[in-house]
Enzyme design. Structure first.
Site, short mmCIF file in Angstrom:
data_model
loop_
_atom_site.label_atom_id
_atom_site.label_comp_id
_atom_site.label_asym_id
_atom_site.label_seq_id
_atom_site.Cartn_x
_atom_site.Cartn_y
_atom_site.Cartn_z
CG HIS A 131 -0.57 0.47 2.46
ND1 HIS A 131 -0.20 -0.39 3.47
CD2 HIS A 131 -0.41 1.73 2.95
CE1 HIS A 131 0.16 0.34 4.54
NE2 HIS A 131 0.04 1.61 4.24
CB SER A 152 2.68 1.77 6.23
OG SER A 152 1.46 1.68 6.89
N GLY A 153 5.08 -0.30 6.18
CA GLY A 153 6.18 -0.85 5.40
C GLY A 153 7.38 -1.17 6.27
N GLY A 169 2.46 6.53 8.57
CA GLY A 169 3.83 6.84 8.17
C GLY A 169 4.81 5.74 8.54
CG ASP A 227 0.15 -3.80 2.85
OD1 ASP A 227 0.57 -3.44 1.74
OD2 ASP A 227 -0.16 -3.01 3.77
#
Ligand code: ARG
Length: 290
Positions: free
Chosen positions: A91, A249-250, A247, A155
């Protein structure tokens, strides 16, 4: 990549001298390039409850920012898993209209600590050669928070870097062993890091770390009943007042075994941040590594 004995070892890190206040001055910076990557359904809830990391403490953390920015303004995190590979969230690599962000528009920031300080860390900016999105990635975001039908699965994305980085400086994080399954980590203390929003600052300059406890999938499912579907492929973690947030994420959720940090989750989504009863949800790396 086989688990080796060098991956996942944190650096001693150095404590940075505090310079008063939050130095972020460019609040209304360049929104043109700025993507809205948040999947949090309530942008006003803001708690993370972590601490500032030490300089160079997490040698595998990366930040993703739009290529061409003079001053990196990251929208997501990621983890170095090998000399030329970064693991992050799909995402983070989708535009607001749902199209894929081209590799040529992504910059990877490695070795960063304080975004407002040009002299710290071991900073390197890397280009991306190719983006690999998990083929089963699926998302549905309901228009309102706490309503049924939310769905975000697989994801998980890989970025192949144009250049190999020196693994003597940038230690990659370990991937879970091949036979690992998410439930192995139930009840374990895990660490998440990122430049995502904190309780007080939307975009902190200094890398934050937080410790959260991995929950069972069943309890996470029960928490999210009536909002998001939680299923195999998710791993959840929570503690009172502690969570990842927009922020982050990942970025990595790691569990330490002996001396090594294993990447058990990729920060993916949550209902608000640190909302009681709503754990942070992470992509289950053990499941997707195969
Ligand atoms: N979706 C957020 C992002 O895009 C991070 C989600 C983590 N949220 C949470 N409550 N744990 O940066």
């Amino acid at each position: 990549m086989a688990v080796n004995d060098k991956c996942g070892i944190k650096k001693a890190g150095t404590r940075k001298l505090k310079r008063g206040g939050n130095k972020k001055k460019n609040k209304n910076k360049n929104k043109k390039n700025k993507k809205n990557k948040s999947t949090d359904s309530d942008e006003d809830i803001k708690i993370v409850g972590g601490n500032e990391a030490m300089e160079n403490e997490y040698p595998w953390i990366v930040a993703l920012f739009p290529k061409g920015q003079q001053k990196p303004d990251p929208y997501c995190g990621g983890s170095l898993i090998a000399s030329q590979w970064v693991l992050t969230a799909v995402h983070c690599l989708k535009e607001n209209d749902g199209t894929d962000t081209p590799a040529s528009e992504i910059s990877v920031l490695l070795g960063e600590h304080d975004l407002s300080d040009d002299t710290d860390g071991n900073v390197m900016i890397l280009d991306v050669e190719e983006v690999f999105l998990h083929p089963n990635y699926a998302d549905t975001f309901p228009p309102n928070p706490f309503t049924p039908g939310g769905h975000l699965l697989a994801d998980v994305a890989l970025l192949k870097l144009k250049k190999k980085v020196n693994l003597a400086t940038y230690t990659p994080v370990c991937l879970p062993p091949e036979k690992a399954v998410a439930s192995m980590y139930d009840g374990k203390t895990a660490t998440a890091v990122g430049w995502g929003r904190t309780a007080t600052v939307r975009e902190p300059d200094i890398l934050q770390e937080v410790e959260v406890t991995v929950t069972t999938l069943d309890s996470c499912k029960a928490s999210y009943a009536g909002t998001f579907d939680i299923e195999t492929g998710h791993i959840c973690a929570a503690d009172t007042g502690k969570d990842t947030c927009a922020g982050d994420s990942g970025g990595p959720l790691t569990v330490k075994t002996k001396k090594q940090h294993f990447l058990v989750g990729i920060t993916s989504f949550g209902e608000g941040c640190a909302e009681p009863d709503y754990p942070g949800v992470y992509a289950d790396v053990a499941k997707y590594r195969n």
